[in-house]
Design a protein around this motif. Sequence first.
Motif, PDB file in Angstrom:
ATOM      1  N   ASP A 181      14.152  61.383   1.794  1.00  0.00           N
ATOM      2  CA  ASP A 181      14.682  60.484   0.768  1.00  0.00           C
ATOM      3  C   ASP A 181      13.687  59.372   0.482  1.00  0.00           C
ATOM      4  OD1 ASP A 181      16.903  62.038   0.699  1.00  0.00           O
ATOM      5  OD2 ASP A 181      18.223  60.630   1.748  1.00  0.00           O
ATOM      6  N   ARG A 231      23.897  59.010   4.249  1.00  0.00           N
ATOM      7  CA  ARG A 231      23.110  58.873   3.029  1.00  0.00           C
ATOM      8  C   ARG A 231      21.619  58.766   3.314  1.00  0.00           C
ATOM      9  NH1 ARG A 231      25.646  53.845   0.089  1.00  0.00           N
ATOM     10  NH2 ARG A 231      23.815  54.246  -1.225  1.00  0.00           N
ATOM     11  N   TYR A 232      21.226  58.555   4.584  1.00  0.00           N
ATOM     12  CA  TYR A 232      19.811  58.426   4.938  1.00  0.00           C
ATOM     13  C   TYR A 232      19.347  59.733   5.570  1.00  0.00           C
ATOM     14  CZ  TYR A 232      20.348  53.444   4.059  1.00  0.00           C
ATOM     15  OH  TYR A 232      20.577  52.222   3.460  1.00  0.00           O
ATOM     16  N   ARG A 272       8.981  56.792   1.516  1.00  0.00           N
ATOM     17  CA  ARG A 272       9.622  58.070   1.864  1.00  0.00           C
ATOM     18  C   ARG A 272       9.977  58.077   3.343  1.00  0.00           C
ATOM     19  NH1 ARG A 272       8.293  63.225   3.890  1.00  0.00           N
ATOM     20  NH2 ARG A 272       9.279  64.961   2.754  1.00  0.00           N
ATOM     21  N   VAL A 329      13.546  47.563   4.406  1.00  0.00           N
ATOM     22  CA  VAL A 329      14.250  48.317   3.367  1.00  0.00           C
ATOM     23  C   VAL A 329      15.063  47.352   2.517  1.00  0.00           C
ATOM     24  CG1 VAL A 329      15.972  50.104   2.927  1.00  0.00           C
ATOM     25  CG2 VAL A 329      14.326  50.379   4.800  1.00  0.00           C
ATOM     26  N   ALA A 344      15.669  51.206  -8.416  1.00  0.00           N
ATOM     27  CA  ALA A 344      16.599  52.253  -7.991  1.00  0.00           C
ATOM     28  C   ALA A 344      16.377  53.532  -8.806  1.00  0.00           C
ATOM     29  CB  ALA A 344      18.036  51.766  -8.138  1.00  0.00           C
ATOM     30  N   ALA A 348      13.140  55.158  -7.581  1.00  0.00           N
ATOM     31  CA  ALA A 348      13.329  55.804  -6.283  1.00  0.00           C
ATOM     32  C   ALA A 348      14.025  57.147  -6.424  1.00  0.00           C
ATOM     33  CB  ALA A 348      14.125  54.890  -5.349  1.00  0.00           C
ATOM     34  N   HIS A 402      16.347  49.318  10.305  1.00  0.00           N
ATOM     35  CA  HIS A 402      17.263  48.971   9.214  1.00  0.00           C
ATOM     36  C   HIS A 402      18.691  49.181   9.707  1.00  0.00           C
ATOM     37  CE1 HIS A 402      18.867  48.358   5.274  1.00  0.00           C
ATOM     38  NE2 HIS A 402      19.268  49.616   5.123  1.00  0.00           N
ATOM     39  N   LEU A 439      13.181  55.427  -0.590  1.00  0.00           N
ATOM     40  CA  LEU A 439      13.832  54.122  -0.583  1.00  0.00           C
ATOM     41  C   LEU A 439      12.923  53.093  -1.244  1.00  0.00           C
ATOM     42  CD1 LEU A 439      14.967  54.148   3.153  1.00  0.00           C
ATOM     43  CD2 LEU A 439      16.288  54.923   1.182  1.00  0.00           C
TER      44      LEU A 439
END
Length: 349
Positions: free
Chosen positions: A128, A123-124, A78, A144, A153, A156, A114, A130
């Motif tokens: 969220d 998107r990050y 997370r 990551v 996926a 997640a 990353h 990962l």
Amino acid sequence: MSAAPTHLGPVALARGFLTGGIIGAALCAGVTGVVIESVPVFLAGLGLPLGYGVLFFVAGIPRRAREAAVVPRVALARIESLRAGGTETGDVPLTLVLTVAPEAAQSFRVETTHHVNLVDLPRYRVGDVLVVEYPPEQPWRAEVVPRPAAEWARRAAETVVEPAPESTLVQRPPEGCGFTVVVFIGLLLGAATVLGLFRAELFSPEPVAEEPASSSESSESSSTTVTSASSSATITVGPEQSLLDAGELRRAIDALAGGVDVSEVLTAVVEERRLSVVFAPADSAVPRFDLREVPADRIPDLVAQAGGTHDVGSPRTWQVTVVRLPAALTVRATVTGPGGSASAVLPPG
């Protein structure tokens, strides 16, 4: 939580000692090569770290192969915080603090970097989930997974990871003070080794010859000290004398010409008690002159003329510079005092 300091084995300590020795020897060899004007010694200072780098790379191949053979552990993580760094390309270095939740193990925090394309940066977001992977024995190396497998996926997207306490942050174990000590000792010994090998060239004094001379025009004894090297020479008169005294500069020039070749002089500087010359390089086409051509008997009047053009105050110092620019001999006197400086140029002839 920070791991305890690593207890390094003999191999790691020896590697640290050798690294320090190479650094000390390379730095000292580079400086020594410049001081003693030795190109091979200077190049050796450059070649030592390059050769050691190649050797270190080759010696590390087995270790890197063993690390590559370790199957990484995959887990969900997370995002607790993120910070974007500066970049000049399309990829932004994103520093992430993650809560990693491995299966059948306690969650912990880790910080990793990353690289994200600028377009994908929105998107990050904090919160969220990962997919990350890390060596089982080195969780601080978590990375990551940019394109996880379909199963991971899906997990997640559906799993909620609870934040781990900040105290669970794992970091690379410090190497301890022992490694730093052996590196420092190696650095000192490497530098000392180079200094010991070239101590004769570095610390040998320049040859000095003293030539007493007598003047028939003065009742006081006249002494001069001549110091010469391959590119320069200096003659110094006694403490009770001045190169502005009648005939003193001419005697100094003759004394210098008796010990060295003064026919290829690049520049000459006359001061109160010292005459310094720099010789022109043999393979250079720079203008040069014969020191014996200097009109020594006219220099005292030139210094007096320079001091009279402007009230520079007292006490004052003077200096006469002689060069050939480009064909004519140029003699310039400069007098300096508390009130400033003044100069005069000797007319040709």
